[in-house]
Design a protein around this motif. Structure first.
Motif, PDB file in Angstrom:
ATOM      1  N   LEU A 123       0.835  -1.195   0.000  1.00 16.49           N
ATOM      2  CA  LEU A 123       0.000   0.000   0.000  1.00 16.49           C
ATOM      3  C   LEU A 123       0.873   1.249   0.000  1.00 16.49           C
ATOM      4  O   LEU A 123       1.821   1.342   0.793  1.00 16.49           O
ATOM      5  N   SER A 124       0.582   2.184  -0.879  1.00 20.08           N
ATOM      6  CA  SER A 124       1.184   3.516  -0.859  1.00 20.08           C
ATOM      7  C   SER A 124       0.159   4.424  -0.210  1.00 20.08           C
ATOM      8  O   SER A 124      -1.007   4.461  -0.640  1.00 20.08           O
ATOM      9  N   LEU A 125       0.581   5.157   0.814  1.00 21.24           N
ATOM     10  CA  LEU A 125      -0.340   5.969   1.598  1.00 21.24           C
ATOM     11  C   LEU A 125       0.093   7.426   1.649  1.00 21.24           C
ATOM     12  O   LEU A 125       1.293   7.710   1.766  1.00 21.24           O
ATOM     13  N   ALA A 126      -0.879   8.312   1.591  1.00 25.77           N
ATOM     14  CA  ALA A 126      -0.661   9.697   1.996  1.00 25.77           C
ATOM     15  C   ALA A 126      -1.009   9.720   3.482  1.00 25.77           C
ATOM     16  O   ALA A 126      -1.978   9.079   3.904  1.00 25.77           O
ATOM     17  N   VAL A 127      -0.219  10.398   4.285  1.00 25.53           N
ATOM     18  CA  VAL A 127      -0.479  10.465   5.720  1.00 25.53           C
ATOM     19  C   VAL A 127      -0.453  11.924   6.158  1.00 25.53           C
ATOM     20  O   VAL A 127       0.252  12.742   5.571  1.00 25.53           O
ATOM     21  N   TRP A 128      -1.234  12.227   7.173  1.00 28.06           N
ATOM     22  CA  TRP A 128      -1.192  13.580   7.723  1.00 28.06           C
ATOM     23  C   TRP A 128      -1.837  13.625   9.083  1.00 28.06           C
ATOM     24  O   TRP A 128      -2.552  12.718   9.489  1.00 28.06           O
ATOM     25  N   SER A 129      -1.565  14.732   9.792  1.00 25.80           N
ATOM     26  CA  SER A 129      -2.257  15.092  11.027  1.00 25.80           C
ATOM     27  C   SER A 129      -2.971  16.395  10.745  1.00 25.80           C
ATOM     28  O   SER A 129      -2.401  17.296  10.122  1.00 25.80           O
ATOM     29  N   GLU A 130      -4.199  16.466  11.218  1.00 23.99           N
ATOM     30  CA  GLU A 130      -4.986  17.688  11.006  1.00 23.99           C
ATOM     31  C   GLU A 130      -5.626  18.111  12.311  1.00 23.99           C
ATOM     32  O   GLU A 130      -5.898  17.288  13.193  1.00 23.99           O
ATOM     33  N   ASP A 131      -5.877  19.419  12.418  1.00 24.60           N
ATOM     34  CA  ASP A 131      -6.557  19.921  13.604  1.00 24.60           C
ATOM     35  C   ASP A 131      -8.071  19.804  13.418  1.00 24.60           C
ATOM     36  O   ASP A 131      -8.534  19.293  12.382  1.00 24.60           O
ATOM     37  N   GLY A 132      -8.830  20.257  14.384  1.00 23.92           N
ATOM     38  CA  GLY A 132     -10.290  20.134  14.345  1.00 23.92           C
ATOM     39  C   GLY A 132     -10.938  20.848  13.178  1.00 23.92           C
ATOM     40  O   GLY A 132     -12.054  20.505  12.769  1.00 23.92           O
ATOM     41  N   GLY A 133     -10.252  21.819  12.593  1.00 27.73           N
ATOM     42  CA  GLY A 133     -10.776  22.545  11.439  1.00 27.73           C
ATOM     43  C   GLY A 133     -10.345  21.951  10.113  1.00 27.73           C
ATOM     44  O   GLY A 133     -10.629  22.492   9.052  1.00 27.73           O
ATOM     45  N   GLY A 134      -9.622  20.824  10.167  1.00 30.37           N
ATOM     46  CA  GLY A 134      -9.158  20.183   8.941  1.00 30.37           C
ATOM     47  C   GLY A 134      -7.850  20.731   8.396  1.00 30.37           C
ATOM     48  O   GLY A 134      -7.382  20.322   7.348  1.00 30.37           O
TER      49      GLY A 134
END
Length: 146
Positions: A123-134
């Motif tokens: 699997l190739s994945l995009a990963v991220w962390s986001e705050d409550g507002g996206g």
């Protein structure tokens, strides 16, 4: 779990507390000392409000490695410890500061699935962390072989 391009896995939100930031800041000098005691860092933008304000910030901000660790945690919870084996990968970039008491959600998005000759799937994945507002604060890519 049969994942396809476009599928997402999302963590529950985690709050970036002052205590969490402090643990991370003090980890390095504590590990370096290796004497069984907690050692405290010199003031940084990650643990000292006055120092952070002196650097033009409104207050302390999280070390970006915390959000990367939370992405890795989601990878391990989703796919097991095999994500740490070859040929796994995780690369991140910190793109926005995270202040105290902000809740972050880690996200894994399938970008591609490759069938391998031995029957496994990569699997190739995009990963991220986001705050409550996206708003994304950490972005990157990962690869997992299942």
């Amino acid at each position: 779990m049969e994942l396809r391009p476009g599928d997402e896995i999302r963590s529950a939100p985690r709050v970036m507390t002052r205590e969490r930031m402090r643990w991370y800041v003090d980890a390095l000098p504590t590990v370096e000392a290796n004497d069984g005691r907690v050692h405290f860092s010199v003031p940084t933008i990650h643990d000292d409000d006055e120092y952070a304000k002196g650097q033009g910030l409104p207050g302390i901000i999280s070390d970006g490695m915390i959000s990367t660790n939370w992405i890795l945690d989601l990878l391990i919870r989703s796919f097991g410890p095999k994500v740490l084996e070859d040929p796994g990968a995780l690369t991140t970039k910190f793109i926005a500061p995270v202040q105290e008491d902000v809740a972050l959600t880690s996200v894994l998005k399938v970008e591609g699935v490759q069938e391998l000759p031995d029957g496994r799937r990569r699997l190739s994945l995009a990963v991220w962390s986001e705050d409550g507002g996206g708003r994304k604060v950490t972005v990157g890519t990962a690869a997992v072989t299942l």
